[in-house]
Design an enzyme around this catalytic site. Structure first.
Site, PDB file in Angstrom:
ATOM      1  CD  GLU A 132      12.775 -64.664 -38.464  1.00 21.82           C
ATOM      2  OE1 GLU A 132      11.986 -65.611 -38.362  1.00 21.82           O
ATOM      3  OE2 GLU A 132      12.404 -63.484 -38.589  1.00 21.82           O
ATOM      4  CD  GLU A 139      10.066 -42.680 -27.577  1.00 23.32           C
ATOM      5  OE1 GLU A 139      10.240 -41.715 -26.811  1.00 23.32           O
ATOM      6  OE2 GLU A 139       9.850 -42.546 -28.796  1.00 23.32           O
TER       7      GLU A 139
END
EC number: 4.2.1.126
Length: 270
Positions: free
Chosen positions: A113, A82
């Site tokens: 992960e 953004e």
């Protein structure tokens, strides 16, 4: 010795969820969500410290990196993505990385992960250095991908921060700046995409927005450097110029398109 139970894994305060009417389910979720902002309020000093330290490095050409897995990784990527449209910054100044790579944004990658080494390998592709800042995001505070990246970054003199929902977790103790947001057990036991994820989103919004304000990408309360990537944003920018310079709509729109941004138009014409 009794094994410590993570707050993010503690049983929900609610039970027999499948027996609840829908209204009770959403009402109880809402009741839990009310606790999030209060938990975030308790870490504002740490968030502000991170913003100030990052701004110093940003002014010298440094960058802000987010690393995480699953929901945490996706939220970091969301926040980073953004920055260019909202503040007109290049795409390579705030960078979000997720365990498993871009495929993991939409589809979970099994055991990605759990690799202690991969985050640092991912960061090396961007030539991360001591001018940069690395923020690890992990609700549990124990995600190997994040911990490995943070540890390696510290070894190389890079400022690190950890956003976690388990106070005292390895991520908190292993980061230079620990942002520990204790939102309590999730409504759905262990589902950290809920309150934990909401708190992370709030903190990330604060970090990036405050950082952009500190480095001069905002004027007054306006996004004067936003990219003009659609009709809505062109209209918003036009109205900002009208307000600032007292022009009519057509004059303001012409100025916006001529100079490419609200800031450039105002600086040129004021």
């Amino acid at each position: 010795m009794k094994k410590h139970i993570k707050i993010t894994e503690e049983p929900s305060l609610y039970d027999r969820l499948e027996e609840m009417p829908s209204l009770d389910i959403v009402r109880n979720i809402n009741n839990e969500d009310r606790k999030v902002a209060e938990a975030v309020e308790k870490v504002l000093l740490k968030v502000a410290q991170l913003v100030d330290e990052t701004a110093i490095r940003f002014e010298k050409g440094g960058r802000l990196f987010y690393i995480g897995a699953g929901t945490s990784g996706r939220l970091g990527i969301l926040d980073a993505s953004e920055i260019p449209p909202t503040f007109g910054m290049p795409y390579d100044r705030v960078i979000g990385l997720i365990a498993g790579g871009d495929t993991a944004i939409r589809k979970a990658i099994e055991f990605a992960e759990d690799d202690l080494e991969q985050a640092w390998k991912d960061l090396q592709e961007y030539n991360i250095n001591s001018n940069d800042v690395l923020v690890g995001i992990a609700a549990s505070g124990t995600t190997p991908y994040v911990l490995g990246g943070i540890a390696k970054a510290k070894e190389h003199g890079i400022l690190t921060a950890g956003i976690t929902n388990n106070p005292g977790s390895p991520l908190a103790t292993g980061s230079d700046i620990a942002i520990e947001v204790n939102v309590g057990p999730e409504f759905l036991t262990g589902s950290t995409r809920m309150k934990s994820g909401t708190s992370q989103k709030m903190v990330l919004n604060m970090i990036s927005t405050a950082l952009m304000i500190r480095i001069g990408r905002v004027k007054g309360n306006k996004m004067v450097n936003m990219q003009l990537s659609n009709t809505k944003l062109v209209d918003r920018g036009t109205r900002y110029i009208m307000e600032e310079l007292g022009l009519n709509y057509e004059e303001a729109e012409k100025a916006l398109k001529q100079y490419g941004s609200v800031k450039n138009a105002v600086d040129a014409l004021k």
